[in-house]
Design a protein around this motif. Structure first.
Motif, mmCIF file in Angstrom:
data_model
loop_
_atom_site.group_PDB
_atom_site.id
_atom_site.type_symbol
_atom_site.label_atom_id
_atom_site.label_comp_id
_atom_site.label_asym_id
_atom_site.label_seq_id
_atom_site.Cartn_x
_atom_site.Cartn_y
_atom_site.Cartn_z
ATOM 1 N N ALA A 10 -10.829 6.626 5.105
ATOM 2 C CA ALA A 10 -10.067 5.526 5.699
ATOM 3 C C ALA A 10 -8.834 5.307 4.824
ATOM 4 O O ALA A 10 -8.837 4.500 3.890
ATOM 5 C CB ALA A 10 -10.915 4.258 5.763
ATOM 6 N N GLU A 11 -7.795 6.072 5.105
ATOM 7 C CA GLU A 11 -6.551 5.991 4.335
ATOM 8 C C GLU A 11 -5.643 4.900 4.891
ATOM 9 O O GLU A 11 -5.711 4.549 6.072
ATOM 10 C CB GLU A 11 -5.785 7.310 4.407
ATOM 11 N N ILE A 12 -4.755 4.401 4.033
ATOM 12 C CA ILE A 12 -3.652 3.561 4.511
ATOM 13 C C ILE A 12 -2.547 4.538 4.898
ATOM 14 O O ILE A 12 -1.834 5.073 4.044
ATOM 15 C CB ILE A 12 -3.186 2.567 3.447
ATOM 16 N N ALA A 13 -2.447 4.797 6.184
ATOM 17 C CA ALA A 13 -1.589 5.861 6.679
ATOM 18 C C ALA A 13 -0.112 5.561 6.434
ATOM 19 O O ALA A 13 0.360 4.441 6.636
ATOM 20 C CB ALA A 13 -1.836 6.066 8.172
ATOM 21 N N GLY A 14 0.608 6.594 5.982
ATOM 22 C CA GLY A 14 2.057 6.490 5.835
ATOM 23 C C GLY A 14 2.529 5.475 4.823
ATOM 24 O O GLY A 14 3.654 4.958 4.930
ATOM 25 N N PHE A 15 1.706 5.188 3.830
ATOM 26 C CA PHE A 15 2.085 4.167 2.846
ATOM 27 C C PHE A 15 3.311 4.576 2.046
ATOM 28 O O PHE A 15 3.374 5.664 1.478
ATOM 29 C CB PHE A 15 0.917 3.909 1.890
ATOM 30 N N ASP A 16 4.291 3.697 2.000
ATOM 31 C CA ASP A 16 5.510 3.879 1.215
ATOM 32 C C ASP A 16 5.726 2.610 0.401
ATOM 33 O O ASP A 16 6.148 1.576 0.932
ATOM 34 C CB ASP A 16 6.702 4.140 2.136
ATOM 35 N N ALA A 17 5.404 2.679 -0.889
ATOM 36 C CA ALA A 17 5.464 1.492 -1.734
ATOM 37 C C ALA A 17 6.856 0.872 -1.783
ATOM 38 O O ALA A 17 7.003 -0.346 -1.962
ATOM 39 C CB ALA A 17 5.003 1.844 -3.150
ATOM 40 N N SER A 18 7.895 1.699 -1.613
ATOM 41 C CA SER A 18 9.270 1.181 -1.707
ATOM 42 C C SER A 18 9.614 0.217 -0.575
ATOM 43 O O SER A 18 10.597 -0.517 -0.649
ATOM 44 C CB SER A 18 10.267 2.344 -1.719
ATOM 45 N N GLN A 19 8.801 0.204 0.483
ATOM 46 C CA GLN A 19 9.014 -0.749 1.559
ATOM 47 C C GLN A 19 8.589 -2.158 1.172
ATOM 48 O O GLN A 19 8.958 -3.130 1.834
ATOM 49 C CB GLN A 19 8.242 -0.308 2.809
ATOM 50 N N TYR A 20 7.816 -2.264 0.113
ATOM 51 C CA TYR A 20 7.260 -3.550 -0.287
ATOM 52 C C TYR A 20 7.689 -3.976 -1.688
ATOM 53 O O TYR A 20 7.722 -5.175 -1.990
ATOM 54 C CB TYR A 20 5.728 -3.489 -0.256
ATOM 55 N N LEU A 21 7.968 -3.006 -2.555
ATOM 56 C CA LEU A 21 8.189 -3.298 -3.966
ATOM 57 C C LEU A 21 9.516 -2.730 -4.439
ATOM 58 O O LEU A 21 10.060 -1.793 -3.837
ATOM 59 C CB LEU A 21 7.041 -2.706 -4.801
#
Length: 414
Positions: A51-62
């Protein structure tokens, strides 16, 4: 005098939703997000889905700085904590920063960073070109540290580690510090990002995870006679614990009151739960006693139930001992069948589920179970397939961790 403790903010960053409304909608619908692993080549592993967090891009949040100096598990923590802090709406400028703390939970910390750096060294020219951020990114306590640095919280600050019971350990500690008057507000919860080759491979070798590679969506099936292991997940859950009078004075929204918590040790095995659930039963008894709730008055139990053959049965045996011959209205469900097992974040996510169950008077379902294991005591009311609408005023959440850690938390509607 002991102070009352309430929950005034929540945040969730999970495989089934990156915010509370989306997450809760999927839980109530019983919609999972299990699929083949995309983060590395798992074609030769016994289990090839998670159960992955699909397409996670940390730069969108941090910020770029925060991304550079943090591991994936810490990034999840920062995002969930941001949500919970915003939801709570407390103003640090109006408080003593030493009265606001962070107590976080994580089972494994920066596994991904350690793997990457070790791999680069092993495959390189022998020169030790390690990143100066290696140690800070790997350390389990950096999630709590960076949450405090990000927001200026100068009170109690540390991370609890008790495997998959870690975030319930953190919640219990936060609860007790506020009760004792040592803090007004504590940001608590847990995060883990264990879907990495070494971590995943280790669990495969233990034969702890489901191998239903042809049907990932139905792989997590707690209480089913053919259950064959858990589905690994990742993510974070955050809760704002606050002293009751302080919350009332500032007009905060209160999701519920934390009234009891307890931990025991099985003293039995490094990975297996005690088959008779002795430690689990005692922990539940202690938590309910502290909460001053009789088992007859408990409405909902979010079971740890990970879909392992031994674990689910031992937990249900423990619950059956707790209820005994008493007539109860207790509904039981296992939401890991929907979320996956978020490891050190599981307790935080499931505490949030319990609070929302009280808010909306709904019991979330256990999905995928087709044939109830006949060894599970018939007296227990397990909720399958669909959510149940019913008054929910008192709730309990169970977590158990390798090493024999039993962590239980109890909430009630205010």
């Amino acid at each position: 005098m002991l102070h009352r403790v309430v929950i005034t903010g929540i945040g969730a960053f999970t495989p089934i939703g990156n915010d509370i409304p989306t997450f809760w909608q999927q839980v109530v619908k019983g919609q999972s997000a299990f699929a083949g692993i995309t983060r590395f080549d798992a074609s030769l592993f016994r289990t090839r889905f998670a159960a992955e967090i699909a397409g996670f891009d940390a730069s969108q949040y941090l910020s770029r700085t925060d991304v550079k100096r943090s591991d994936r598990f810490t990034q999840f923590a920062l995002i969930a904590a941001d949500q919970a802090i915003k939801d709570s709406g407390f103003d640090l400028a109006k408080m003593d920063p030493f009265e606001v703390g962070v107590i976080w939970g994580s089972g494994q910390g920066g596994t991904e960073t350690l793997e990457e750096q070790t791999r680069e060294y092993a495959l390189g020219d022998g020169q030790p070109r390690f990143s100066p951020f290696l140690v800070p990114k790997v350390l389990v306590n950096l999630a709590s540290g960076l949450i405090s640095i990000r927001h200026g919280f100068m009170g109690i600050n540390y991370t609890a580690v008790s495997a998959c019971a870690s975030s319930n350990s953190a919640l219990m500690d936060a609860f007790n510090y506020i009760r004792l008057g040592k803090a007004k507000i504590i940001v608590s919860g847990g995060s883990d990002a264990a879907i990495t080759p070494s971590s995943f491979g280790g669990y495969c070798s233990m034969k702890a995870m489901s191998t239903r590679n042809d049907s990932p969506q139905t792989a997590s099936r707690p209480f089913d006679v053919e259950r064959d292991g858990f589905v690994m997940g990742e993510g974070a859950g955050a809760l704002i614990l606050e002293e009751y009078e302080h919350a009332v004075q500032r007009g905060a929204t209160i999701y519920g009151e934390m009234t009891g918590a307890a931990m025991t040790g099985d003293a039995y095995h490094i990975t297996a739960t005690h088959p008779d659930g002795i430690g689990a039963t005692k922990a539940m008894q202690l938590a309910l006693a502290e909460a001053r709730i009789n088992i007859e008055d408990l409405d909902y139990l979010n079971a740890h139930a990970t879909s392992t053959p031994v674990g689910d049965l031992s937990e249900m045996n423990a619950v059956a001992k707790l209820t005994g011959s008493k007539k109860t209205k207790l509904h039981i469900s296992a939401t890991k069948s929907i979320t996956g097992h978020l490891m050190g974040a599981a307790g935080a996510i499931e505490a949030i589920i319990c609070l929302l169950a009280m808010r909306d008077n709904v019991i979330p379902p256990t999905i995928n179970t087709t044939v109830r294991d006949p060894a599970i005591p018939e007296s227990l009311h397990l909720v399958f397939k669909e959510a149940v609408s019913t008054p929910v005023k008192t709730v309990m959440s169970n977590t158990f961790g390798f090493g024999g850690h039993n962590g239980i938390v109890v909430f009630r509607k205010v």
